[in-house]
Design a protein around this motif. Structure first.
Motif, PDB file in Angstrom:
ATOM      1  N   TYR A 293      -9.634  -5.247   2.331  1.00 32.48           N
ATOM      2  CA  TYR A 293      -8.326  -4.841   1.805  1.00 32.48           C
ATOM      3  C   TYR A 293      -7.202  -5.500   2.594  1.00 32.48           C
ATOM      4  CZ  TYR A 293     -10.742  -1.169  -0.848  1.00 32.48           C
ATOM      5  OH  TYR A 293     -11.554  -0.497  -1.711  1.00 32.48           O
TER       6      TYR A 293
ATOM      7  N   GLY B  96       0.834  -1.192   0.000  1.00 36.51           N
ATOM      8  CA  GLY B  96       0.000   0.000   0.000  1.00 36.51           C
ATOM      9  C   GLY B  96       0.869   1.242   0.000  1.00 36.51           C
TER      10      GLY B  96
ATOM     11  N   VAL C 159      -2.829  -0.598   3.951  1.00 38.91           N
ATOM     12  CA  VAL C 159      -3.907  -0.503   2.962  1.00 38.91           C
ATOM     13  C   VAL C 159      -5.121   0.174   3.597  1.00 38.91           C
ATOM     14  CG1 VAL C 159      -3.112  -2.515   1.679  1.00 38.91           C
ATOM     15  CG2 VAL C 159      -4.753  -2.800   3.562  1.00 38.91           C
TER      16      VAL C 159
ATOM     17  N   LYS D  78      -7.087  -9.180   1.560  1.00 41.57           N
ATOM     18  CA  LYS D  78      -6.481  -9.356   0.241  1.00 41.57           C
ATOM     19  C   LYS D  78      -4.966  -9.159   0.311  1.00 41.57           C
ATOM     20  CE  LYS D  78     -10.566  -8.010  -2.436  1.00 41.57           C
ATOM     21  NZ  LYS D  78     -11.165  -6.970  -3.313  1.00 41.57           N
TER      22      LYS D  78
END
Length: 430
Positions: A106, A10, A83, A109
């Protein structure tokens, strides 16, 4: 085991500065992001966000070969997950009210993305602001994806001696516009699921952190960040509610607060058009969603701050009526409204959860002749809100009949006061 390679998942307003700080200390850093544009921009030695001094640090890190960006995770010794953790609305059956729930998809994932490249001895740190228990969930997701490795369990069921991958939570605590300095100087709260997880995390952050690394458990670390921002939200709600009361009583709220703050034990914050950003406007809901019946004051503060944009729009409607009263030969279609600022706070380009964006969007629906917006921190005059024309500060001053000050950008403070009807939500013209 030393940390030779660090991966940051991120590359947004927190992830990219964090990656850059590690790289500035001559660590090999792999930044990972799903945004191909962000990856390409960083690999050119440039940045896709606005943050003072960050461009020089990233350029040097990329040029010297310590920082690269990619869309697919690669092996590393430590993984920092930064993230988004947005929220989604769900109905609280006990109160029949909509309460936003945290969306951890998020994080899940990101966990699943790094799982294939994890190895024994690695460290995974969740930096994303999260509801209590999210770090433990992340450990479970990682364990499910890599049954060949051992991870710390939710109840610390594994001893430190037989854990292959350490897991911890360390929330970011920085102010946009000052991120580079605060990443270095601020204290860090380190919440490992086990003692060794915490110790390894401290070792990592001490690469560049000059502030104290304070150790606690993962749940307390998660709650610490939520508590900090919820406290600010409650304090801002008091100021915002006070501004509405003072408006009805014809009292200058900024003068009032200045007088009250002369008391040695009083420090009232400044009111505004609402509360925005990825932290203060979001984090209280993580507490409320988990304990809706107990978080009554926190919930009410959220409602007060979330209602402020509608109050500002109503002030604009009254200003339109006043203009027509003063100009009987004019119609609504002759009115131009200029809105100053779209970011969620001063001197940044971040539009996340911005009350100014919400207000300008509602003003654009009032069927006036023209709605202008001035946001000096966005590159170019690209349309941000449908039906709203981006323009310069001087053009807005010259062409608008009603001026709505929403963000106290330094350019607005330094400029002369515009002529016409003014709605000043930040008190810069007081």
């Amino acid at each position: 085991m030393s940390f030779n390679t660090i991966s940051v998942i991120g590359l947004g307003y927190i992830g990219l500065p964090t990656a850059a700080m590690f790289a500035s200390c001559k660590k090999n850093v792999i930044g990972v992001d799903v945004n191909q544009h962000a990856v390409d921009t960083i690999n050119r030695g440039e940045i896709h966000i606005v943050e003072p001094d960050l461009d020089m640090i990233v350029h040097a890190a990329v040029t010297e070969g310590y920082l690269k960006a990619t869309t697919v995770p690669e092996p590393a010794d430590a993984f920092l997950i930064a993230v988004p953790t947005p929220f989604k609305s769900t109905l609280n059956k006990e109160s029949d009210s909509e309460i936003p729930e945290p969306d951890l998809s998020y994080i899940k994932k990101a966990s699943e993305a790094i799982a294939p490249v994890l190895k024994k001895g690695d460290l995974v740190i969740l930096e994303s602001t999260s509801p209590v228990g999210a770090t433990e969930k992340m450990a479970v997701w990682l364990a499910a994806a890599r049954p060949d490795l051992t991870f710390p369990g939710p109840e610390s069921s594994y001893s430190d001696t037989n854990i292959d991958v350490n897991v911890a939570h360390c929330p970011e605590r920085v102010l946009p516009g000052h991120v580079v300095r605060e990443l270095v100087e601020n204290d860090r709260v380190i919440g490992g699921i086990t003692a060794k997880c915490s110790a390894r995390s401290v070792e990592l952050y001490k690469t560049f952190v000059q502030g104290e690394c304070v150790i606690t458990n993962a749940r307390t670390a998660e709650m610490a960040k939520l508590t900090e921002n919820s406290c600010r939200d409650v304090q801002i709600a008091f100021a915002n509610e006070l501004s509405i009361i003072c408006d009805k009583l014809d009292i200058d709220v900024w003068e009032l607060i200045s007088l009250a703050n002369r008391h040695p034990r009083i420090n009232i914050l400044q009111p505004g058009p609402g509360v925005g950003g990825h932290c203060i406007a979001v984090d209280p809901w993580f507490i409320i969603s988990g304990q809706p019946n107990e978080a009554k004051l926190i919930h009410q503060a959220r409602l007060v701050n979330d209602s402020k944009p509608a109050w500002v729009v109503n002030k604009v409607k009254h200003a339109i009526a006043d203009f027509l009263l003063l100009n009987p030969n004019k119609s609504v279609s002759d009115i131009t409204i200029a809105c100053y600022g779209l970011a969620f706070k001063a001197d940044i380009d971040d539009l996340r959860e911005s009350p100014a964006m919400q207000i300008v969007g509602e003003i654009s629906k009032l069927n006036v002749g023209s709605v202008l917006a001035v946001e000096p921190n966005l590159k170019g005059l690209v349309e941000v809100i449908s039906g709203v024309t981006m323009t310069s500060l001087s053009s807005a001053h010259s062409n608008a009949n009603i001026h709505v000050l929403l963000v106290e950008h330094s350019q607005f403070i330094e400029a002369d006061k515009p002529a016409g009807i003014i709605i000043d939500t930040k008190g810069i013209y007081k």
